[in-house]
Scaffold this motif. Structure first.
Motif, PDB file in Angstrom:
ATOM      1  N   GLU A  20       0.839  -1.205   0.000  1.00  0.00           N
ATOM      2  CA  GLU A  20       0.000   0.000   0.000  1.00  0.00           C
ATOM      3  C   GLU A  20       0.871   1.250   0.000  1.00  0.00           C
TER       4      GLU A  20
ATOM      5  N   ASP B  79      -3.006  10.239  -4.197  1.00  0.00           N
ATOM      6  CA  ASP B  79      -4.262  10.862  -3.748  1.00  0.00           C
ATOM      7  C   ASP B  79      -4.539  12.128  -4.549  1.00  0.00           C
TER       8      ASP B  79
ATOM      9  N   LYS C 274       1.791   8.102  -1.423  1.00  0.00           N
ATOM     10  CA  LYS C 274       0.348   8.118  -1.169  1.00  0.00           C
ATOM     11  C   LYS C 274      -0.236   9.495  -1.428  1.00  0.00           C
TER      12      LYS C 274
ATOM     13  N   SER D   2       2.399   4.831   0.766  1.00  0.00           N
ATOM     14  CA  SER D   2       2.538   5.581   2.007  1.00  0.00           C
ATOM     15  C   SER D   2       3.384   6.820   1.749  1.00  0.00           C
TER      16      SER D   2
END
Length: 276
Positions: free
Chosen positions: A247, A257, A253, A249
């Motif tokens: 995932e 996003d 991230k 990070s």
């Protein structure tokens, strides 16, 4: 002793002209990530990186191409933070890099383009396949003028080629005379400059230097466009992806996003692609 204490207090009060020394705030630490892979996704990644870095001075986002295969390998082996691919993962890639996480950042149609001098305006996917296998060699066989077809394609690391091979070619072999290019831009430039040429590129690379063919889908002519990809009518459409190892990070991230935010999806549309 009393005089020494008073002198010390007096010095403390007036040493800065009666002003308190302002505290200094340390500058934020620069954070860096690398993004590499698909040349189709490249313009989205670059514009999003520029916009994000303009608003966040601490961020350093390095973006480069190299093809979908290279992007998947780089993120899988940890030499890049984010890998870009204009296709889904192959079975062998899923097995080799089981912890890759996919983020669909946009959708795209693969436009079949020809040199503007080519008189043909539409083809079926079967006719396109016949051109790329070498079965059809002259535009007069397709209703055009007597002109040799010059076949332009992508190199083996290209996700666009991989998708084209599955969706249009049905895994058939390409004609041996195909000229292989390493980017969408190179395909477009070669088609624009070569009489009789045909190639394929992502929607975001269409401009007036080439002619995009309509696809004859059971008698209905469908042009490659944001509208037809959005509606599902265009038959050669796909997702554009970014991958992280595990995932996402930190800055990775935040960057992803941003791309998936309304501001990032506006960049997707400005670059000629379809929002995710």
């Amino acid at each position: 002793m009393a005089l020494l204490v008073l002198a010390t207090l007096f010095t403390g009060c007036v040493g800065n002209g009666g002003e308190t020394t302002p505290s200094t705030t340390a500058a934020p630490t620069v954070q860096s990530i690398s993004v590499t892979g698909s040349t189709t996704v490249l313009p989205i990644a670059q514009k999003a990186a520029e916009s994000y870095m303009d608003a966040n001075a601490y961020a350093d986002i390095q973006v480069s191409g190299g093809g979908s295969g290279a992007g998947v390998q780089a993120v899988g082996e940890g030499t890049a933070d984010i890998g870009m691919a204009s296709r889904d993962l192959k079975a062998a890639e899923k097995e080799k890099y089981p912890d890759l996480v996919q983020y669909v950042v946009a959708r795209d149609g693969i436009a079949v383009i020809v040199n503007p001098a080519v008189a043909v305006n539409s083809l079926t996917t079967e006719q396109i396949k016949a051109i790329y296998t070498g079965e059809t060699k002259n535009w007069k066989e397709l209703g055009g003028s007597d002109m040799t077809i010059v076949v332009i394609g992508r190199d083996s690391s290209s996700g666009t080629r991989e998708f084209f091979s599955e969706k249009v070619m049905e895994k058939a072999d390409y004609v041996s005379t195909q000229l292989e290019k390493n980017s969408n831009g190179a395909v477009k430039q070669t088609v624009a400059q070569t009489p009789g040429a045909i190639g394929y590129v992502g929607l975001g690379y269409l401009d007036a230097t080439v002619k995009a063919l309509k696809i004859d889908a059971d008698g209905t002519l469908v042009e490659p466009s944001i509208e037809t990809v959005t509606s599902g009518d265009y038959p050669i459409a796909r997702t554009l992806n970014m991958f992280t190892k595990g995932e996402a990070s930190g800055l990775s991230k935040d960057y992803l996003d941003y791309i998936l935010s309304p501001a990032g999806q506006k960049i997707v549309e400005e670059e000629g692609f379809v929002s995710a």
